[in-house]
Write a protein that holds these residues in place. Structure first.
Motif, mmCIF file in Angstrom:
data_model
loop_
_atom_site.group_PDB
_atom_site.id
_atom_site.type_symbol
_atom_site.label_atom_id
_atom_site.label_comp_id
_atom_site.label_asym_id
_atom_site.label_seq_id
_atom_site.Cartn_x
_atom_site.Cartn_y
_atom_site.Cartn_z
ATOM 1 N N ILE A 281 0.870 -1.173 0.000
ATOM 2 C CA ILE A 281 0.000 0.000 0.000
ATOM 3 C C ILE A 281 0.907 1.223 0.000
ATOM 4 N N VAL A 282 0.765 2.059 -1.024
ATOM 5 C CA VAL A 282 1.639 3.221 -1.184
ATOM 6 C C VAL A 282 0.796 4.491 -1.110
ATOM 7 N N VAL A 283 1.057 5.290 -0.104
ATOM 8 C CA VAL A 283 0.432 6.605 -0.015
ATOM 9 C C VAL A 283 1.348 7.576 -0.760
ATOM 10 N N VAL A 284 0.991 7.891 -1.982
ATOM 11 C CA VAL A 284 1.855 8.699 -2.842
ATOM 12 C C VAL A 284 1.770 10.169 -2.461
ATOM 13 N N ASN A 285 0.557 10.708 -2.554
ATOM 14 C CA ASN A 285 0.365 12.130 -2.250
ATOM 15 C C ASN A 285 -1.068 12.337 -1.761
ATOM 16 N N CYS A 286 -1.232 12.420 -0.468
ATOM 17 C CA CYS A 286 -2.541 12.631 0.143
ATOM 18 C C CYS A 286 -2.393 13.714 1.216
ATOM 19 N N PRO A 287 -2.407 14.981 0.821
ATOM 20 C CA PRO A 287 -2.110 16.059 1.773
ATOM 21 C C PRO A 287 -3.129 16.220 2.884
ATOM 22 N N ARG A 288 -4.360 15.675 2.716
ATOM 23 C CA ARG A 288 -5.386 15.819 3.750
ATOM 24 C C ARG A 288 -5.660 14.514 4.499
ATOM 25 N N LEU A 289 -4.947 13.438 4.185
ATOM 26 C CA LEU A 289 -5.214 12.139 4.801
ATOM 27 C C LEU A 289 -4.947 12.176 6.297
#
Length: 502
Positions: A281-289
């Protein structure tokens, strides 16, 4: 007509009886995740039990139309339609009120016995009633839950329903196919439902978005997307994230058709994966996660965190089966994670030795949930000296305020870990230890905690039994995981599974 016993792809090699049980388990879990509709529990419409009203005055009918429509919209469909016979004042209200249709409320028992499972008798009358209601009501459709029909036998109704739902502006749609066949194609008409705010799909094959869907297709209002036991490809997830600019909640449950999940979204706040079949599982770009919640891992999974500066809740990760890495060059840690949940087999040295590598990633951790799993090792050789040598993990203890330890069995390794926490966490306010069910009556297990010496002068220690049956992995309350109003959705990790067999 009874349905054949079939299973999902995760059970294709199981024996027939096992396939039936596992498929019914998936149905139960799918229904557990369904959001609760804003609708009243059925009750009598008779005034026989109402208090005496002088001169027979009908005060309710004097209310404004907007309030009366709101009342009608919160009744089950059968009762909502019956309001037309109360008085002439009520006759046009059902057709003018936003429709709330829960098809289980069309059953004689209003769905009180739980979801329909494999082998249950199929209520054809419900499918016919749904078709009539959707065609008759002029809309708009506020909330529609369709979970009772074997759609393979109603392909014409399937196309018609989605056309009507799109035309009449459905806002919340729960669409669960009775799982036979498990991979029935969901028509691409679903992409015409641009008014959707919440979409929950169960037991479908998702439309192929790789060139088969018009590029203008989008969900400009969609905030919550649930995909349960739905065959979906990696490019389909990427398409939905790209075309849903305000999407805040994503849930994926069941075996996917790909091995690596990439998450890139400017709006996502919560990702829930009840059972993980992903290799990575790769969180690439989630600025609000803010939340990444997982409940069980079927295979070893690697978690890679890229840009997620607001991530504050992470769990459940299993030592020995999961690895975590942070790829941000400026900060190889996750300083904003305040709540973390980990599973450990304390009888396994390899599991125990991985705890520091996990916790040291979170320098500002405030709440730690530890699930002690029953292992296969005879005993662990890791002793208290191991904990005293871990400088990085000692730094994480400086901010720790709450520790929840589940399935405590009184092993030396467990006691050494709790002793390390008690003596190192100077700001600790609460330590809750839940004793495993098979050990709850053991005096030695309970008294083994009396030797803890707390560095914090305000810490409160509670020893409680674990509720429910013995489990190897935590049973999270799925709805709590995506309830953003809850400060710590991981605090209650066990649930009582409701009766779900007819």
């Amino acid at each position: 007509m009874d349905e054949p016993c079939v299973g999902t792809s995760m059970t294709e090699f199981a024996r027939p009886d096992d396939v039936k049980s596992m498929t019914n388990f998936e149905i139960g879990r799918t229904c557990q995740c369904i959001p609760d509709p804003l609708i009243s529990i059925p009750g009598p419409l008779s005034l026989s039990s109402a208090p005496w009203i002088p001169h027979g005055a009908d005060r309710i009918s004097c209310l404004p139309d907007a309030i009366l429509r709101n009342i009608v919209a919160r009744l089950p469909p059968k009762d909502a339609a019956r309001t037309a016979v109360l008085a002439s004042r009520w006759r046009p209200l059902w057709r003018s009120a936003p429709l709330v249709l829960i098809d289980t409320h069309l059953l004689p028992d209003y769905g009180a016995r739980g979801p329909l499972i494999v082998g249950a008798r199929y209520p054809r009358a419900v499918t016919d009633a749904v078709s009539r209601i959707l065609a008759t009501h002029p809309g708009p459709f506020r909330c529609v839950h369709l979970t009772c029909s074997v759609m393979d036998e109603h392909q014409d109704e399937l196309e018609s329903w989605l056309d009507i739902l799109a035309a009449k502006g459905v806002q919340e749609l729960v669409f669960v196919n009775r799982p036979w066949p498990i991979d029935l194609d969901l028509p691409a008409t679903i992409f015409r439902c641009t008014s959707l705010v919440r979409l929950y799909l169960g037991f479908w094959r998702f439309p192929n978005t790789d060139g088969a869907i018009p590029r203008p297709a989008a969900f400009p209002n969609l905030r919550e997307l649930f995909l349960s036991c739905t065959t979906v490809n990696e490019w389909d997830i990427a398409f939905m994230l790209e075309k849903s600019p305000v999407l805040e909640l994503l849930m994926i449950s069941g075996r996917p058709a790909f091995s690596t999940l990439h998450l890139a979204s400017d709006s996502l706040r919560c990702v829930l994966i009840p059972v993980t079949f992903f290799d990575e599982i790769v969180v690439v770009n989630c600025p609000r996660l803010e939340r990444l919640c997982q409940c069980a891992f079927v295979i070893p999974t690697k978690l890679t965190i890229g840009h997620a500066p607001k991530l504050c809740i992470l769990g459940y990760l299993k030592a020995g089966r999961n690895t975590i890495s942070v790829t941000e060059d400026e900060c190889p840690t996750l300083p904003n994670v305040k709540i973390f949940s980990i599973g450990v087999e304390f009888q396994d040295d390899q599991d125990v030795e991985m705890i520091p590598s996990f916790i040291s990633i979170f320098p500002n951790l405030e709440t730690l949930h530890v699930h002690s799993a029953e292992g296969h090792q005879i005993g662990a050789s890791v002793n208290s000296k191991f904990w005293q040598e871990g400088d990085p993990i000692k730094c994480s203890l400086q901010t720790l305020r709450n520790v929840f330890f589940y399935e405590f069995r009184g092993s030396r390794s467990e006691i050494d870990f709790l002793k390390f926490i008690a003596e190192g966490a100077g700001m600790l306010e609460k330590l809750v230890v839940r004793v495993a069910g098979e050990c709850s009556s053991s005096l030695s297990v309970a008294t083994s905690l009396n030797f803890l010496r707390f560095r914090s002068t305000v810490c409160r220690c509670e020893v409680l039994p674990c509720p429910g049956l013995r489990v190897r992995t935590p049973r999270y309350k799925y709805k709590a995981s995506y309830d953003l109003s809850l400060k710590d959705p991981l605090e209650m990790p066990y649930v009582v599974v409701p009766q779900m067999f007819r």
